[in-house]
Scaffold this motif. Sequence first.
Motif, short mmCIF file in Angstrom:
data_model
loop_
_atom_site.label_atom_id
_atom_site.label_comp_id
_atom_site.label_asym_id
_atom_site.label_seq_id
_atom_site.Cartn_x
_atom_site.Cartn_y
_atom_site.Cartn_z
N TYR A 1 12.35 -3.33 -4.56
CA TYR A 1 11.98 -3.71 -3.20
C TYR A 1 10.50 -4.04 -3.05
CZ TYR A 1 16.66 -2.25 -1.98
OH TYR A 1 18.03 -2.15 -1.90
N VAL A 2 9.63 -3.20 -3.57
CA VAL A 2 8.20 -3.43 -3.39
C VAL A 2 7.71 -4.58 -4.27
CG1 VAL A 2 5.89 -2.43 -3.55
CG2 VAL A 2 7.80 -1.04 -2.72
N THR A 3 8.10 -4.57 -5.52
CA THR A 3 7.61 -5.60 -6.46
C THR A 3 7.97 -7.01 -6.01
OG1 THR A 3 7.65 -4.04 -8.31
CG2 THR A 3 7.68 -6.39 -8.85
N PRO A 4 9.21 -7.29 -5.55
CA PRO A 4 9.50 -8.65 -5.08
C PRO A 4 8.62 -9.08 -3.90
CG PRO A 4 11.54 -7.46 -5.49
CD PRO A 4 10.44 -6.45 -5.60
N ILE A 5 8.29 -8.15 -3.02
CA ILE A 5 7.39 -8.48 -1.90
C ILE A 5 6.00 -8.79 -2.43
CG2 ILE A 5 6.32 -7.62 0.22
CD1 ILE A 5 9.31 -8.25 0.48
N ARG A 6 5.55 -8.00 -3.38
CA ARG A 6 4.23 -8.26 -3.98
C ARG A 6 4.17 -9.64 -4.61
NH1 ARG A 6 3.61 -2.22 -6.66
NH2 ARG A 6 2.50 -1.27 -4.91
N ARG A 7 5.24 -10.04 -5.26
CA ARG A 7 5.27 -11.37 -5.88
C ARG A 7 5.24 -12.47 -4.82
NH1 ARG A 7 9.99 -9.62 -9.68
NH2 ARG A 7 8.89 -8.73 -11.47
N ARG A 8 6.04 -12.27 -3.78
CA ARG A 8 6.17 -13.29 -2.75
C ARG A 8 4.87 -13.46 -1.95
NH1 ARG A 8 11.06 -11.75 -0.79
NH2 ARG A 8 10.58 -11.11 1.34
N TYR A 9 4.14 -12.38 -1.80
CA TYR A 9 2.92 -12.42 -0.99
C TYR A 9 1.67 -12.17 -1.84
CZ TYR A 9 5.68 -12.46 3.31
OH TYR A 9 6.53 -12.80 4.34
N ARG A 10 1.73 -12.55 -3.11
CA ARG A 10 0.63 -12.21 -4.02
C ARG A 10 -0.72 -12.77 -3.56
NH1 ARG A 10 4.02 -15.80 -6.25
NH2 ARG A 10 3.23 -17.81 -7.00
N LYS B 1 0.83 -1.21 0.00
CA LYS B 1 0.00 0.00 0.00
C LYS B 1 0.86 1.26 0.00
CE LYS B 1 -3.69 -2.45 2.41
NZ LYS B 1 -4.64 -2.57 1.30
N LEU B 2 1.96 1.25 0.74
CA LEU B 2 2.85 2.40 0.71
C LEU B 2 3.51 2.54 -0.66
CD1 LEU B 2 4.53 2.33 4.25
CD2 LEU B 2 3.03 4.12 3.32
N GLY B 3 3.73 1.42 -1.32
CA GLY B 3 4.24 1.47 -2.68
C GLY B 3 3.26 2.19 -3.61
N ASN B 4 1.97 1.95 -3.38
CA ASN B 4 0.96 2.64 -4.18
C ASN B 4 0.98 4.15 -3.92
OD1 ASN B 4 0.08 0.21 -5.27
ND2 ASN B 4 -1.52 -0.07 -3.72
N VAL B 5 1.12 4.51 -2.64
CA VAL B 5 1.19 5.93 -2.28
C VAL B 5 2.42 6.58 -2.92
CG1 VAL B 5 1.48 7.57 -0.37
CG2 VAL B 5 -0.07 5.63 -0.12
N GLN C 1 14.09 7.77 -7.94
CA GLN C 1 14.37 6.91 -6.78
C GLN C 1 13.12 6.13 -6.37
OE1 GLN C 1 15.90 9.63 -3.86
NE2 GLN C 1 17.99 9.57 -4.68
N VAL C 2 11.96 6.77 -6.48
CA VAL C 2 10.71 6.08 -6.19
C VAL C 2 10.54 4.89 -7.14
CG1 VAL C 2 8.19 6.25 -6.26
CG2 VAL C 2 9.53 8.06 -5.18
N ASP C 3 10.75 5.13 -8.42
CA ASP C 3 10.59 4.07 -9.42
C ASP C 3 11.53 2.91 -9.14
OD1 ASP C 3 8.73 5.71 -10.66
OD2 ASP C 3 10.16 6.44 -12.17
N ASP C 4 12.78 3.24 -8.84
CA ASP C 4 13.77 2.19 -8.57
C ASP C 4 13.41 1.42 -7.31
OD1 ASP C 4 15.19 2.96 -10.79
OD2 ASP C 4 16.68 4.14 -9.67
N PHE C 5 12.94 2.13 -6.29
CA PHE C 5 12.58 1.47 -5.03
C PHE C 5 11.43 0.50 -5.24
CE2 PHE C 5 10.15 1.17 -1.09
CZ PHE C 5 11.14 0.74 -0.22
N ILE C 6 10.41 0.95 -5.95
CA ILE C 6 9.27 0.07 -6.19
C ILE C 6 9.70 -1.17 -6.98
CG2 ILE C 6 7.08 -0.12 -7.43
CD1 ILE C 6 6.55 2.81 -6.71
N LYS C 7 10.52 -0.97 -7.99
CA LYS C 7 10.97 -2.08 -8.82
C LYS C 7 11.81 -3.09 -8.02
CE LYS C 7 13.89 -3.12 -12.83
NZ LYS C 7 14.76 -2.53 -13.90
#
Length: 488
Positions: free
Chosen positions: A468-477, A147-151, A460-466
Motif C-alpha cells: 500500500y505505501v510503496t505504490p503511493i510512493r512510486r506514484r507521487y515520487r 511519513k506514516l509508513g516511515n513511522v 503485517q507492517v511489512d506487508d502493508f508498506i509493501k
Amino acid sequence: MPKNKNIVQTKTKNEYNRFVSPLASRNASETMQEIFSPQRKFSTWRRLWLTLAETEKELGLDIPKKAIDEMRSHLDDIDFAKAQEYERQLRHDVMAHIHTFADAAPTARRIIHLGATSCEITDNSELIIIRDAGKLICRYLANIIDKLGNVAKKYRNLPTLGFTHYQPAQLTTVGKRATLWCYDFYRDLENLERLLDQLPFRSIKGTTGTQASFLALFNGNQAKVKKLELLFAKKMGFKNIVPVTGQTYTRKIDSEILFALSNIASSVHKFANDIRLLAGMKEIEEPFESKQVGSSAMAYKRNPMRSERATGLARFLIGLTQSALQTHAEQWFERTLDDSSNRRITLAEGFLAADGMLNIVLNVVDGLVVYPNVIKTHLMAELPFMATEEILMAGVKAGGDRQTLHEQIRLHSHAASAQVKIHGKANDLIARLKADDAFKNIDIDSLIDPKRFVGLAPQQVDDFIKNYVTPIRRRYRKDLKITGQVRI
C-alpha cells in the motif's frame, strides 16, 4: 448610539477592523489560498471566454483575430476596482467582468461571452478550481502516507498496549497502530483520486442545458455544437463532460467532493484524537517547540495544540456536507440562484479547512516523539494478567494440574488487582506466581516477553508498506517533499 465619523474612517483604513477568516489567516497554505483567490477565479473566467471565442472561430464563426489577440493579452491584468463598480451598478458579477474585460479588449467586446450563459463561465471555472485544489489535497495525503509508513517501519517491533473500549487489550506494536492511521488516509486518497479522475466538465450547455443558443449560432448545425462542447472541454483539460444539465451541473457533484473531504476530515480527527490520548498517557507526543507555551497559567503543560486544532477543523469540515446536500436538494427544476451564496462559502472553506488540517497532520507526523520506556512501563503493568494463559499452559506442560493452577492464578490475580486498584501499588502478580510452589518449574520471565504477545503485527507492517505505501510512493515520487507548516 451616536455616529462617530472618525470611527468610521478608522475602520476603512485599518485592516484590523475587518473580519478575516481564520481559515486564511491561521490555517490554510498560501498555495491553497491562491487557488481560491479572486485573481485565480477571474483569470480563469477570462481564459474560458478566450477559449470559447477561439473554438467558435475554429468552427467557422466570424471572430476577428485582433479580438482574440486582445483577449489573450489581458488574461491576468484585471481591474478589480472597475469590476466592483460595474457590479454595484449591474448587480451581476459575470456581466461586471464581461464589461471590465471588454474595456481592456475593446475589439472583442461584441463577441465576449457569445452564445454563453453565466454558468458556462462560473460552473466551469469552479470545476477547474475544484480539480486543482483536489490535486493539492492528493499530494498532501500522499506525503502523510509516506511519513506514516516511515513511522510504521521504525516502530514495527515496539510492543504497546492495544485498547478496545479504551480498556487495555491484547498487545500490538506502535508501528502496527501507525498503519491503522495510514490505511485510513490511503482510502481517502484512493477515493479522492477516483472522484477527480471522473470529474466532469460542464462545458457548453446553454441557459437550460439544451444548447439552443449555440445551435442558433451555428445555423442548426448539430455536429458543430457537439464539436464545440468537446473541444472546449479538451482545451480546458477535461476528458469527461456532464452528459445532461439544467443551467448548472448537478450540485450533487459538490456534495460528493465535500463528502470526500469530510472523509479525510474523519481520518484526521481519529488520528489527532489518538495522539491527544497518547499524549495524555505520555507515550507519544506531537512536536513541542523550545519557546512554545502550553498554558498561560500552568507553565509545565505541554498541551497537544496541533492535534486539537486539527480536530476542530475536521469537525467544521464534516459539518459542511449537510449544507452541500441541502443546496442540491433545494434546486428547483433547471436551476435556482440560492445555491450561489452558499457555494461561495462551502466549496472554498471546505478546501481551506482540509488544507489546514492536513498541514497540521504532516507537521505532527514529521515531529512525532515516541517514549519507549513509558510505553513499556504501562505495558508491563497490564502484561502479567494477559500472560496468565501462557503461564497456565506452561504449568500443565511441566506436570501441574490444570484446575489447581487455574484456581491459584485466579486468586493471585485478584490479590494483585487489589494492590493496583485499592492500594495504588504496582502490579505484583508475577512476583506472587514466582513465590508459589505450584509454578516453581516454570520459567515465568521467558513467558512475559512482550514480543511473544504481538502476534503478526511486525509482519503485517511489512506487508502493508509493501502493498500500500510503496505504490503511493512510486506514484507521487516527485511530490514527496512537502513539509507541514503550522501557521500562527
